[in-house]
Design a protein around this motif. Structure first.
Motif, PDB file in Angstrom:
ATOM      1  N   LEU A 111      15.175  14.814  11.805  1.00 46.52           N
ATOM      2  CA  LEU A 111      16.305  14.208  12.549  1.00 46.52           C
ATOM      3  C   LEU A 111      15.779  13.458  13.838  1.00 46.52           C
ATOM      4  CD1 LEU A 111      18.924  16.913  12.148  1.00 46.52           C
ATOM      5  CD2 LEU A 111      18.555  14.774  10.869  1.00 46.52           C
ATOM      6  N   ALA A 112      14.709  14.039  14.747  1.00 43.23           N
ATOM      7  CA  ALA A 112      14.386  13.336  15.731  1.00 43.23           C
ATOM      8  C   ALA A 112      13.670  11.960  15.455  1.00 43.23           C
ATOM      9  CB  ALA A 112      13.750  14.483  16.444  1.00 43.23           C
ATOM     10  N   ASN A 154      15.881   9.440  14.503  1.00 42.57           N
ATOM     11  CA  ASN A 154      16.589   8.754  15.640  1.00 42.57           C
ATOM     12  C   ASN A 154      15.751   7.835  16.473  1.00 42.57           C
ATOM     13  OD1 ASN A 154      19.140   9.290  16.321  1.00 42.57           O
ATOM     14  ND2 ASN A 154      18.938  11.265  17.545  1.00 42.57           N
ATOM     15  N   ALA A 162      20.128  13.674   7.890  1.00 48.86           N
ATOM     16  CA  ALA A 162      20.781  15.156   7.474  1.00 48.86           C
ATOM     17  C   ALA A 162      21.381  15.119   6.305  1.00 48.86           C
ATOM     18  CB  ALA A 162      22.413  15.084   8.737  1.00 48.86           C
ATOM     19  N   ARG A 194      21.620   3.941  15.137  1.00 51.59           N
ATOM     20  CA  ARG A 194      21.050   4.911  15.144  1.00 51.59           C
ATOM     21  C   ARG A 194      21.690   6.183  14.541  1.00 51.59           C
ATOM     22  NH1 ARG A 194      20.499   2.929  20.535  1.00 51.59           N
ATOM     23  NH2 ARG A 194      22.024   4.718  21.495  1.00 51.59           N
ATOM     24  N   GLY A 195      23.077   6.232  14.848  1.00 46.22           N
ATOM     25  CA  GLY A 195      23.956   7.199  14.242  1.00 46.22           C
ATOM     26  C   GLY A 195      23.841   7.280  12.711  1.00 46.22           C
ATOM     27  N   TRP A 253      20.696   9.018  11.582  1.00 53.25           N
ATOM     28  CA  TRP A 253      20.743  10.659  11.784  1.00 53.25           C
ATOM     29  C   TRP A 253      21.602  10.842  10.481  1.00 53.25           C
ATOM     30  CZ3 TRP A 253      24.496  14.094  11.903  1.00 53.25           C
ATOM     31  CH2 TRP A 253      24.315  15.224  12.224  1.00 53.25           C
ATOM     32  N   HIS A 312      21.767  16.182  18.633  1.00 56.27           N
ATOM     33  CA  HIS A 312      22.658  15.837  17.873  1.00 56.27           C
ATOM     34  C   HIS A 312      23.923  15.175  17.979  1.00 56.27           C
ATOM     35  CE1 HIS A 312      20.211  18.279  15.213  1.00 56.27           C
ATOM     36  NE2 HIS A 312      20.369  19.269  15.755  1.00 56.27           N
ATOM     37  N   GLY A 363      24.743  11.559  16.584  1.00 60.33           N
ATOM     38  CA  GLY A 363      24.786  11.603  15.196  1.00 60.33           C
ATOM     39  C   GLY A 363      25.953  11.969  14.780  1.00 60.33           C
TER      40      GLY A 363
END
Length: 276
Positions: A199-200, A203, A190, A182-183, A186, A132, A135
């Motif tokens: 979440l993975a 990403n 979330a 990418r963030g 995420w 995490h 993110g």
């Protein structure tokens, strides 16, 4: 393309006024529970958000549209029909939280809601950081962007470069832009309550699409060809409206049937050729 990137980065922004102080400083940061030996969950608190990230189960993110002080509690209210709330208070060196029901009055918090105790861990668990870290870094960057992007476009663009500039050279390279995207992926996952696997996956998908978008953005705006985007390049024709320049002579080319930029340029060239 720049509009796409800014939209992706600001997708989670609640467009409402905020208490400037936000969540008190001592309550911010990473907290773990039930203990530091084998933590099962992490609570990460920013000035205007809180996200719970269990090792097993769904994430819960609240981005606060209102923050109130009801001593000893700090109450953050999120967006939604039921206006979800999270109450936080310090207890010794730990943090206590409660998620009261929508019917509970503020002066009766936490009501019948169960409380949860969180602890600071001397060495932050590597598993949480690996899953995490990127993110959560973006979540903090997003809040800074939201604060900057309420004013002039120049301030917004400068803030975008500032939060994304990992190397410190004052510009955004392809990898730095891809990291921001990418963030953003995420944060979206979330907010939707995704579990660790989701979440993975977000990403991983963000890594591919973010890299493609980053290459496209640099390719379209890198006017000096150095492989990076400076504040000046990002604000080119975007920081302010252009002066009214043109020429009264001539006649418009035929562009009525054009549906995209490439077609427009082709029509323009054909019109110029045909006008000779």
């Amino acid at each position: 393309m720049i509009r796409y990137v800014l939209s992706a980065l600001l997708l989670a922004a609640p467009a409402v006024a905020q208490t400037p102080a936000g969540v008190p400083e001592p309550l911010r940061g990473a907290w773990f529970g039930p203990d530091c030996t084998a933590p099962e969950s992490m609570l990460f608190v920013t000035p205007r958000a809180a996200v719970t990230l269990p090792m097993e189960g769904a994430a819960r993110m609240l981005r606060f549209v209102e923050i109130r002080d009801r001593a000893p509690w700090t109450i953050g209210t999120g967006r939604g029909a039921e206006a979800p709330r999270l109450a936080l208070r310090a207890e010794g060196e730990g943090l206590v939280t409660a998620a009261p029901s929508a019917k509970t009055r503020d002066d009766r918090l936490p009501g019948e809601a169960a409380t949860e105790t969180w602890r600071r861990c001397p060495g932050q668990p590597a598993a949480f950081a690996a899953m995490h870290g990127e993110g959560l870094a973006f979540l903090g960057a997003l809040e800074r962007l939201e604060a900057a992007c309420t004013g002039p476009a120049d301030a917004c663009i400068a803030a975008l470069v500032a939060v994304g500039d990992v190397s410190g050279d004052g510009a955004l390279g392809t990898a730095e832009i891809a990291r921001l995207l990418r963030g953003a992926a995420w944060v979206m996952a979330a907010q939707e309550g995704g579990d660790g696997e989701t979440l993975a996956a977000a990403n991983a998908a963000g890594a591919i699409s973010g890299l493609l978008a980053a290459h496209a953005l640099v390719g379209s705006l890198d006017y000096d060809g150095d492989g990076k985007l400076s504040v000046a390049e990002l604000r080119q024709d975007r920081g302010a409206l252009p002066m009214v320049v043109g020429d009264a002579a001539g006649r418009p080319f035929r562009t009525e049937t054009v549906t995209d930029g490439a077609g427009f340029l082709r029509s323009l060239i054909e019109g110029m050729m045909g006008s000779r």
